[in-house]
Design a protein around this motif. Structure first.
Motif, mmCIF file in Angstrom:
data_model
loop_
_atom_site.group_PDB
_atom_site.id
_atom_site.type_symbol
_atom_site.label_atom_id
_atom_site.label_comp_id
_atom_site.label_asym_id
_atom_site.label_seq_id
_atom_site.Cartn_x
_atom_site.Cartn_y
_atom_site.Cartn_z
ATOM 1 N N UNK A 11 0.825 -1.207 0.000
ATOM 2 C CA UNK A 11 0.000 0.000 0.000
ATOM 3 C C UNK A 11 0.860 1.259 0.000
ATOM 4 N N UNK A 12 1.874 1.277 0.859
ATOM 5 C CA UNK A 12 2.701 2.469 0.973
ATOM 6 C C UNK A 12 3.578 2.661 -0.251
ATOM 7 N N UNK A 13 4.143 1.592 -0.800
ATOM 8 C CA UNK A 13 4.973 1.699 -1.993
ATOM 9 C C UNK A 13 4.139 2.197 -3.164
ATOM 10 N N UNK A 14 2.947 1.663 -3.317
ATOM 11 C CA UNK A 14 2.056 2.112 -4.384
ATOM 12 C C UNK A 14 1.695 3.569 -4.227
ATOM 13 N N UNK A 15 1.472 3.999 -2.994
ATOM 14 C CA UNK A 15 1.117 5.394 -2.747
ATOM 15 C C UNK A 15 2.274 6.312 -3.132
ATOM 16 N N UNK A 16 3.503 5.913 -2.827
ATOM 17 C CA UNK A 16 4.643 6.759 -3.131
ATOM 18 C C UNK A 16 4.913 6.807 -4.624
ATOM 19 N N UNK A 17 4.708 5.689 -5.319
ATOM 20 C CA UNK A 17 4.988 5.676 -6.753
ATOM 21 C C UNK A 17 3.941 6.456 -7.550
ATOM 22 N N UNK A 18 2.724 6.594 -6.989
ATOM 23 C CA UNK A 18 1.672 7.334 -7.683
ATOM 24 C C UNK A 18 1.846 8.837 -7.534
ATOM 25 N N UNK A 19 2.573 9.256 -6.529
ATOM 26 C CA UNK A 19 2.738 10.690 -6.289
ATOM 27 C C UNK A 19 1.485 11.260 -5.648
ATOM 28 N N UNK A 20 1.479 12.555 -5.466
ATOM 29 C CA UNK A 20 0.340 13.210 -4.845
ATOM 30 C C UNK A 20 -0.763 13.412 -5.867
ATOM 31 N N UNK A 21 -1.961 13.085 -5.476
ATOM 32 C CA UNK A 21 -3.111 13.242 -6.365
ATOM 33 C C UNK A 21 -3.389 14.729 -6.590
ATOM 34 N N UNK A 22 -4.035 15.032 -7.695
ATOM 35 C CA UNK A 22 -4.325 16.424 -8.047
ATOM 36 C C UNK A 22 -5.344 17.034 -7.090
ATOM 37 N N UNK A 23 -6.361 16.279 -6.702
ATOM 38 C CA UNK A 23 -7.395 16.801 -5.814
ATOM 39 C C UNK A 23 -6.930 16.695 -4.368
ATOM 40 N N UNK A 24 -7.134 17.744 -3.612
ATOM 41 C CA UNK A 24 -6.769 17.735 -2.205
ATOM 42 C C UNK A 24 -8.011 17.372 -1.405
ATOM 43 N N UNK A 36 -13.814 7.019 5.303
ATOM 44 C CA UNK A 36 -13.071 5.965 4.598
ATOM 45 C C UNK A 36 -12.329 6.546 3.396
ATOM 46 N N UNK A 37 -12.980 7.386 2.627
ATOM 47 C CA UNK A 37 -12.360 7.963 1.441
ATOM 48 C C UNK A 37 -11.161 8.828 1.823
ATOM 49 N N UNK A 38 -11.286 9.570 2.902
ATOM 50 C CA UNK A 38 -10.190 10.410 3.365
ATOM 51 C C UNK A 38 -8.997 9.549 3.764
ATOM 52 N N UNK A 39 -9.239 8.483 4.527
ATOM 53 C CA UNK A 39 -8.140 7.616 4.963
ATOM 54 C C UNK A 39 -7.468 6.964 3.758
ATOM 55 N N UNK A 40 -8.254 6.487 2.818
ATOM 56 C CA UNK A 40 -7.680 5.888 1.608
ATOM 57 C C UNK A 40 -6.891 6.928 0.807
ATOM 58 N N UNK A 96 1.804 9.385 9.498
ATOM 59 C CA UNK A 96 0.362 9.462 9.236
ATOM 60 C C UNK A 96 -0.024 8.466 8.155
ATOM 61 N N UNK A 97 0.792 8.410 7.103
ATOM 62 C CA UNK A 97 0.495 7.513 5.984
ATOM 63 C C UNK A 97 0.537 6.051 6.451
ATOM 64 N N UNK A 98 1.510 5.682 7.272
ATOM 65 C CA UNK A 98 1.587 4.311 7.800
ATOM 66 C C UNK A 98 0.377 3.993 8.668
ATOM 67 N N UNK A 99 -0.022 4.947 9.503
ATOM 68 C CA UNK A 99 -1.205 4.749 10.354
ATOM 69 C C UNK A 99 -2.457 4.593 9.496
ATOM 70 N N UNK A 100 -2.593 5.431 8.474
ATOM 71 C CA UNK A 100 -3.749 5.340 7.576
ATOM 72 C C UNK A 100 -3.771 3.994 6.855
ATOM 73 N N UNK A 101 -2.605 3.490 6.446
ATOM 74 C CA UNK A 101 -2.542 2.187 5.774
ATOM 75 C C UNK A 101 -3.027 1.074 6.698
ATOM 76 N N UNK A 102 -2.645 1.134 7.970
ATOM 77 C CA UNK A 102 -3.114 0.133 8.931
ATOM 78 C C UNK A 102 -4.626 0.232 9.105
ATOM 79 N N UNK A 103 -5.156 1.437 9.158
ATOM 80 C CA UNK A 103 -6.605 1.634 9.280
ATOM 81 C C UNK A 103 -7.326 1.048 8.072
ATOM 82 N N UNK A 104 -6.758 1.229 6.878
ATOM 83 C CA UNK A 104 -7.365 0.674 5.662
ATOM 84 C C UNK A 104 -7.300 -0.847 5.670
ATOM 85 N N UNK A 105 -6.136 -1.403 5.984
ATOM 86 C CA UNK A 105 -5.973 -2.866 5.985
ATOM 87 C C UNK A 105 -6.954 -3.519 6.954
#
Length: 165
Positions: A11-24, A36-40, A96-105
């Motif tokens: 999850x984290x590797x995929x998030x880093x390779x995608x970069x930051x999304x255009x929408x905040x 859920x959408x915010x955490x994802x 924060x990203x690691x915590x969010x990944x655990x919440x999603x999993x």
């Protein structure tokens, strides 16, 4: 445990390779936005939106209690009675990203523990995900925390992120 670590890594590797999304992400955007959408989104590389927080609360009547909150800006709030606490520190975007990944999993916006009458002196642990006026709360009985491995994992991840080693 290895499977969970592998999945978090993916999850984290995929998030880093995608970069930051255009929408905040925003906690005040539209009524259709969900916790859920915010955490994802955070896992996907978007910044933690202002107004977002994660709070773990554990009540062990009559002996102890712990409340640990991490806010979007990385600040930590804690209250404890009869429970050791660490020295709070700012939570980084990576943590924060690691915590969010655990919440999603663990799908920690979905309640899994069925309602029943509490045992003698049995308390609950709750996890509240809050984004502006929206929130999601799940809970487990104190006696089931170790067996279920859901909230106890996020509690430990929050302590690791929020407290000075």
């Amino acid at each position: 445990m290895l499977k969970l670590r592998w999945l978090l890594g993916v999850l984290l590797t995929g998030a880093l390779s995608q970069g930051t999304a255009a929408a905040v992400l925003s906690c005040t955007a539209t009524p259709s936005s969900s916790v859920e959408r915010v955490v994802r989104g955070v896992v996907g590389g978007e910044p933690v939106p202002a107004g977002f927080s994660v709070t773990y609360t554990e009540l062990q009547p009559p002996h102890a209690s712990l409340s640990l909150s991490i806010h979007a800006d990385g600040t930590v709030a804690q209250q404890a009675v009869g429970e050791p606490v660490g020295q709070p520190r700012a939570v980084t975007p990576w943590e924060w990203r690691k915590l969010a990944a655990l919440i999603v999993v663990r799908k920690l916006w979905q309640q899994q523990t069925p309602e029943r009458a509490p045992g003698n002196d049995e308390g609950r642990a709750t996890l509240t995900l809050r984004c502006g006026d929206q929130s999601s709360e799940v809970w487990e009985w104190q006696g089931d925390l170790v067996k279920n491995r859901r909230l106890i994992q996020v509690r430990e991840a929050m302590k690791k992120a929020a407290w000075t080693p």
